[in-house]
Motif scaffolding. Structure first.
Motif, PDB file in Angstrom:
ATOM      1  N   THR A 114      -8.846   4.146  48.796  1.00 30.64           N
ATOM      2  CA  THR A 114     -10.254   3.688  48.130  1.00 30.64           C
ATOM      3  C   THR A 114      -9.673   2.907  46.905  1.00 30.64           C
ATOM      4  O   THR A 114     -10.632   2.325  46.055  1.00 30.64           O
ATOM      5  CB  THR A 114     -11.063   4.964  47.842  1.00 30.64           C
ATOM      6  OG1 THR A 114     -10.566   6.104  47.288  1.00 30.64           O
ATOM      7  CG2 THR A 114     -11.814   5.392  49.223  1.00 30.64           C
ATOM      8  N   THR A 115      -8.611   3.655  46.126  1.00 29.01           N
ATOM      9  CA  THR A 115      -8.258   3.047  44.810  1.00 29.01           C
ATOM     10  C   THR A 115      -7.948   1.556  44.904  1.00 29.01           C
ATOM     11  O   THR A 115      -8.143   0.874  44.118  1.00 29.01           O
ATOM     12  CB  THR A 115      -6.983   3.904  44.265  1.00 29.01           C
ATOM     13  OG1 THR A 115      -7.358   5.081  44.139  1.00 29.01           O
ATOM     14  CG2 THR A 115      -6.651   3.186  42.944  1.00 29.01           C
ATOM     15  N   MET A 116      -7.301   1.084  45.971  1.00 25.05           N
ATOM     16  CA  MET A 116      -6.757  -0.132  46.313  1.00 25.05           C
ATOM     17  C   MET A 116      -8.264  -1.024  46.488  1.00 25.05           C
ATOM     18  O   MET A 116      -8.356  -2.030  45.949  1.00 25.05           O
ATOM     19  CB  MET A 116      -6.221  -0.252  47.569  1.00 25.05           C
ATOM     20  CG  MET A 116      -5.790  -1.673  48.135  1.00 25.05           C
ATOM     21  SD  MET A 116      -4.919  -1.939  49.511  1.00 25.05           S
ATOM     22  CE  MET A 116      -6.362  -1.394  50.845  1.00 25.05           C
ATOM     23  N   LEU A 117      -9.078  -0.349  47.236  1.00 21.92           N
ATOM     24  CA  LEU A 117     -10.509  -1.221  47.575  1.00 21.92           C
ATOM     25  C   LEU A 117     -11.304  -1.104  45.967  1.00 21.92           C
ATOM     26  O   LEU A 117     -11.728  -2.151  45.604  1.00 21.92           O
ATOM     27  CB  LEU A 117     -11.350  -0.514  48.576  1.00 21.92           C
ATOM     28  CG  LEU A 117     -12.628  -1.076  48.854  1.00 21.92           C
ATOM     29  CD1 LEU A 117     -12.565  -2.643  49.283  1.00 21.92           C
ATOM     30  CD2 LEU A 117     -13.315  -0.280  49.959  1.00 21.92           C
ATOM     31  N   GLN A 118     -10.987  -0.297  45.435  1.00 23.62           N
ATOM     32  CA  GLN A 118     -11.752  -0.271  43.999  1.00 23.62           C
ATOM     33  C   GLN A 118     -11.336  -1.389  43.205  1.00 23.62           C
ATOM     34  O   GLN A 118     -11.923  -2.481  42.677  1.00 23.62           O
ATOM     35  CB  GLN A 118     -11.489   0.920  43.407  1.00 23.62           C
ATOM     36  CG  GLN A 118     -11.727   0.857  41.664  1.00 23.62           C
ATOM     37  CD  GLN A 118     -10.861   1.994  40.913  1.00 23.62           C
ATOM     38  OE1 GLN A 118     -10.050   2.807  41.405  1.00 23.62           O
ATOM     39  NE2 GLN A 118     -10.928   1.452  39.734  1.00 23.62           N
ATOM     40  N   LEU A 119      -9.774  -1.529  43.169  1.00 20.91           N
ATOM     41  CA  LEU A 119      -9.247  -2.786  42.407  1.00 20.91           C
ATOM     42  C   LEU A 119      -9.653  -4.121  42.977  1.00 20.91           C
ATOM     43  O   LEU A 119      -9.792  -5.062  42.163  1.00 20.91           O
ATOM     44  CB  LEU A 119      -7.759  -2.637  42.333  1.00 20.91           C
ATOM     45  CG  LEU A 119      -7.280  -1.342  41.781  1.00 20.91           C
ATOM     46  CD1 LEU A 119      -5.812  -1.062  41.863  1.00 20.91           C
ATOM     47  CD2 LEU A 119      -7.758  -1.215  40.178  1.00 20.91           C
ATOM     48  N   MET A 120      -9.693  -4.255  44.281  1.00 18.99           N
ATOM     49  CA  MET A 120     -10.089  -5.323  45.061  1.00 18.99           C
ATOM     50  C   MET A 120     -11.646  -5.850  44.562  1.00 18.99           C
ATOM     51  O   MET A 120     -11.916  -6.956  44.164  1.00 18.99           O
ATOM     52  CB  MET A 120     -10.132  -5.393  46.355  1.00 18.99           C
ATOM     53  CG  MET A 120      -8.818  -5.322  47.111  1.00 18.99           C
ATOM     54  SD  MET A 120      -8.604  -4.668  48.858  1.00 18.99           S
ATOM     55  CE  MET A 120      -6.820  -5.331  49.244  1.00 18.99           C
ATOM     56  N   LEU A 121     -12.473  -4.799  44.477  1.00 14.71           N
ATOM     57  CA  LEU A 121     -13.842  -5.132  43.946  1.00 14.71           C
ATOM     58  C   LEU A 121     -13.809  -5.710  42.442  1.00 14.71           C
ATOM     59  O   LEU A 121     -14.556  -6.112  41.888  1.00 14.71           O
ATOM     60  CB  LEU A 121     -14.720  -3.814  44.410  1.00 14.71           C
ATOM     61  CG  LEU A 121     -14.993  -3.714  45.643  1.00 14.71           C
ATOM     62  CD1 LEU A 121     -15.471  -2.233  45.835  1.00 14.71           C
ATOM     63  CD2 LEU A 121     -15.931  -4.844  46.144  1.00 14.71           C
ATOM     64  N   HIS A 122     -12.863  -4.739  41.707  1.00 18.72           N
ATOM     65  CA  HIS A 122     -12.903  -5.104  40.415  1.00 18.72           C
ATOM     66  C   HIS A 122     -12.493  -6.388  39.892  1.00 18.72           C
ATOM     67  O   HIS A 122     -12.605  -7.019  38.885  1.00 18.72           O
ATOM     68  CB  HIS A 122     -12.088  -3.734  39.563  1.00 18.72           C
ATOM     69  CG  HIS A 122     -12.124  -3.771  38.054  1.00 18.72           C
ATOM     70  ND1 HIS A 122     -13.311  -3.612  37.369  1.00 18.72           N
ATOM     71  CD2 HIS A 122     -11.207  -4.156  37.072  1.00 18.72           C
ATOM     72  CE1 HIS A 122     -13.125  -3.666  36.103  1.00 18.72           C
ATOM     73  NE2 HIS A 122     -11.776  -3.993  35.801  1.00 18.72           N
ATOM     74  N   SER A 123     -11.507  -6.980  40.989  1.00 16.90           N
ATOM     75  CA  SER A 123     -11.050  -8.187  40.761  1.00 16.90           C
ATOM     76  C   SER A 123     -12.090  -9.442  40.894  1.00 16.90           C
ATOM     77  O   SER A 123     -11.790 -10.464  40.541  1.00 16.90           O
ATOM     78  CB  SER A 123      -9.862  -8.571  41.754  1.00 16.90           C
ATOM     79  OG  SER A 123      -8.764  -7.498  41.449  1.00 16.90           O
ATOM     80  N   HIS A 124     -13.145  -9.027  41.574  1.00 21.37           N
ATOM     81  CA  HIS A 124     -14.300  -9.903  41.526  1.00 21.37           C
ATOM     82  C   HIS A 124     -14.922 -10.302  40.378  1.00 21.37           C
ATOM     83  O   HIS A 124     -15.052  -9.686  39.452  1.00 21.37           O
ATOM     84  CB  HIS A 124     -15.396  -9.339  42.623  1.00 21.37           C
ATOM     85  CG  HIS A 124     -16.424 -10.273  42.987  1.00 21.37           C
ATOM     86  ND1 HIS A 124     -17.454 -11.034  42.216  1.00 21.37           N
ATOM     87  CD2 HIS A 124     -16.414 -10.786  44.402  1.00 21.37           C
ATOM     88  CE1 HIS A 124     -18.080 -11.880  43.118  1.00 21.37           C
ATOM     89  NE2 HIS A 124     -17.610 -11.813  44.001  1.00 21.37           N
ATOM     90  N   PRO A 125     -15.142 -11.519  40.093  1.00 26.25           N
ATOM     91  CA  PRO A 125     -15.525 -11.980  38.621  1.00 26.25           C
ATOM     92  C   PRO A 125     -16.981 -11.405  38.353  1.00 26.25           C
ATOM     93  O   PRO A 125     -17.551 -11.554  37.309  1.00 26.25           O
ATOM     94  CB  PRO A 125     -15.627 -13.490  38.744  1.00 26.25           C
ATOM     95  CG  PRO A 125     -15.879 -13.887  40.241  1.00 26.25           C
ATOM     96  CD  PRO A 125     -14.908 -12.945  40.940  1.00 26.25           C
ATOM     97  N   ARG A 126     -17.957 -10.706  39.406  1.00 32.63           N
ATOM     98  CA  ARG A 126     -19.170 -10.328  39.079  1.00 32.63           C
ATOM     99  C   ARG A 126     -19.224  -8.826  39.212  1.00 32.63           C
ATOM    100  O   ARG A 126     -20.321  -8.110  38.878  1.00 32.63           O
ATOM    101  CB  ARG A 126     -20.029 -10.849  40.071  1.00 32.63           C
ATOM    102  CG  ARG A 126     -20.591 -12.360  39.654  1.00 32.63           C
ATOM    103  CD  ARG A 126     -21.565 -12.955  40.750  1.00 32.63           C
ATOM    104  NE  ARG A 126     -22.671 -11.766  40.944  1.00 32.63           N
ATOM    105  CZ  ARG A 126     -23.636 -11.738  40.441  1.00 32.63           C
ATOM    106  NH1 ARG A 126     -24.011 -12.053  39.297  1.00 32.63           N
ATOM    107  NH2 ARG A 126     -24.318 -10.610  41.000  1.00 32.63           N
ATOM    108  N   VAL A 127     -18.272  -8.075  39.560  1.00 32.96           N
ATOM    109  CA  VAL A 127     -18.228  -6.648  39.820  1.00 32.96           C
ATOM    110  C   VAL A 127     -17.153  -5.927  39.145  1.00 32.96           C
ATOM    111  O   VAL A 127     -16.191  -6.290  38.964  1.00 32.96           O
ATOM    112  CB  VAL A 127     -18.088  -6.406  41.464  1.00 32.96           C
ATOM    113  CG1 VAL A 127     -18.062  -5.084  41.651  1.00 32.96           C
ATOM    114  CG2 VAL A 127     -19.019  -7.237  41.990  1.00 32.96           C
ATOM    115  N   ALA A 128     -17.775  -4.845  38.495  1.00 36.17           N
ATOM    116  CA  ALA A 128     -16.817  -3.946  37.543  1.00 36.17           C
ATOM    117  C   ALA A 128     -16.794  -2.497  38.252  1.00 36.17           C
ATOM    118  O   ALA A 128     -17.681  -2.034  38.488  1.00 36.17           O
ATOM    119  CB  ALA A 128     -17.039  -3.772  36.389  1.00 36.17           C
ATOM    120  N   VAL A 129     -15.355  -1.999  38.661  1.00 34.35           N
ATOM    121  CA  VAL A 129     -15.520  -0.698  39.093  1.00 34.35           C
ATOM    122  C   VAL A 129     -14.560   0.184  38.243  1.00 34.35           C
ATOM    123  O   VAL A 129     -13.141  -0.140  38.378  1.00 34.35           O
ATOM    124  CB  VAL A 129     -15.012  -0.644  40.696  1.00 34.35           C
ATOM    125  CG1 VAL A 129     -15.261   0.886  41.236  1.00 34.35           C
ATOM    126  CG2 VAL A 129     -15.727  -1.501  41.610  1.00 34.35           C
TER     127      VAL A 129
END
Length: 346
Positions: free
Chosen positions: A16-31
């Motif tokens: 889940t931490t890897m997926l958190q970082l993948m989402l946080h890498s999106h220009p519109r999403v912060a996790v």
């Protein structure tokens, strides 16, 4: 444009931490990193009173910023500024909590936020009470790998029996969420598929959350220094490129009796999610009994907490649902924010 909150759930050590970082890498999403205040704030909501009153919003916001275990300090936010934003915001539990995450997203100039905590799989119902337009992403990993990884964690002090029961719970709660949640609210993906073909899996995931895929999502290691606290050394793998090297490593990391027990009590769940069994011998009766005892103990603890919450719901001092996103306002029967502002409302 979408502004729905996104929650990443799954058994601990499922990626889940890897997926958190993948989402946080999106220009519109912060996790952000795990915050530790959302669930405690919900279960302790009665002591803050009716959050339609400014003084009560201030008390809750100050607890979030100063609480010993809330991890607010890891978000890089100004404490005083957040408290004032929460006080000036809508009067509900979800609104005060959501203001933290919205502030974190604003720190990166992003319009949308998410949150990650594996144990949220047990709390989907209360998350929906606070954020009724939320979307949930359930990351599933081979239960044997999860158990093997949990055993190695410095913070995990329970037995292998509890670790096996934890994975069973995550799968069972996921099935229930898949049945109960409205269309477009729940999504499952496998860790093994995500690490083997990140781009394909992330493109499908972006379709679910209503965002355009961005190639930066496949290189989450670039944001690890920002979104993973340095003291969490057990997340060191997130500072490197996405890899499949840990998939299936349970065969070298688990003892024979643990493999036998996991495959006996989790066999149907493993097969249903595409994980082949090794053909291990039948588990010893005493191990099966110990697993059942651990699972029963966990169920009893959840039952007690659920019943306490049912009673608390009868005596709630004020509103729970957030009123921050357009979806939340619509569900509450409120006009879009632009119309409300033009009319002089909140």
């Amino acid at each position: 444009m979408q502004d729905r909150p996104i929650f990443v759930i799954g058994c601990p050590r499922s990626g889940t931490t890897m997926l958190q970082l993948m989402l946080h890498s999106h220009p519109r999403v912060a996790v952000p990193p795990e915050t530790r205040f959302l669930v405690p704030a919900y279960f302790g909501r009665r002591k803050y009173g009716d959050l339609r009153e400014e003084a009560n919003r201030r008390r809750l916001a100050e607890w979030i910023t100063n609480g010993r275990d809330t991890k607010f300090r890891e978000l890089g936010l100004d404490r005083a500024a957040f408290v004032e934003q929460a006080v000036a915001g809508p009067g509900s539990l979800g609104s005060v909590i959501g203001t933290v995450f919205r502030s974190y997203a604003a720190r990166f100039d992003k319009p949308r936020w998410g949150d990650k905590r594996p144990s949220y799989f047990k709390h989907v119902d209360i998350l929906l009470r606070m954020f009724p337009d939320a979307q949930f992403i359930h990351l599933i990993r081979d239960g044997r790998d999860c158990v093997a990884s949990l055993k190695e964690m410095p913070w995990y002090h329970l037995s292998s029996f509890h670790a096996i029961a934890n994975w069973a719970e995550a799968i069972d709660f996921g099935r229930r969420s898949a049945r109960r949640l409205p269309k477009g609210s729940y999504y499952e993906l496998r860790y093994e598929d995500l690490t083997a073909d990140p781009e394909s899996e992330l493109r499908k995931l972006c379709g679910f959350i209503g965002e355009q895929y961005d190639p930066a999502m496949c290189e989450p290691q670039h944001v690890a220094q920002v979104a993973v606290p340095a003291h969490k050394v057990w997340h060191s793998n997130t500072h490197g490129a996405v890899t499949t090297s840990r998939a299936g490593s349970w065969s070298q990391r688990l003892e024979g009796w643990e493999i036998a027990l996991a495959e006996e009590v989790l066999g149907d769940r493993l097969r249903q999610h595409g994980y082949a069994l090794s053909g291990a011998p039948k588990a010893a009766k005493e191990h099966v009994s110990a697993y059942k005892a651990a699972a029963a103990k966990r169920r009893a603890a959840r039952w007690r907490k659920t019943n306490r919450d049912r009673i608390n719901r009868l005596r709630e001092p004020g509103p729970v649902a957030a009123l921050l996103t357009e979806g939340q306002r619509k569900l509450a029967g409120l006009p879009p924010r632009e119309l409300a502002l033009s009319a002089g409302g909140a």
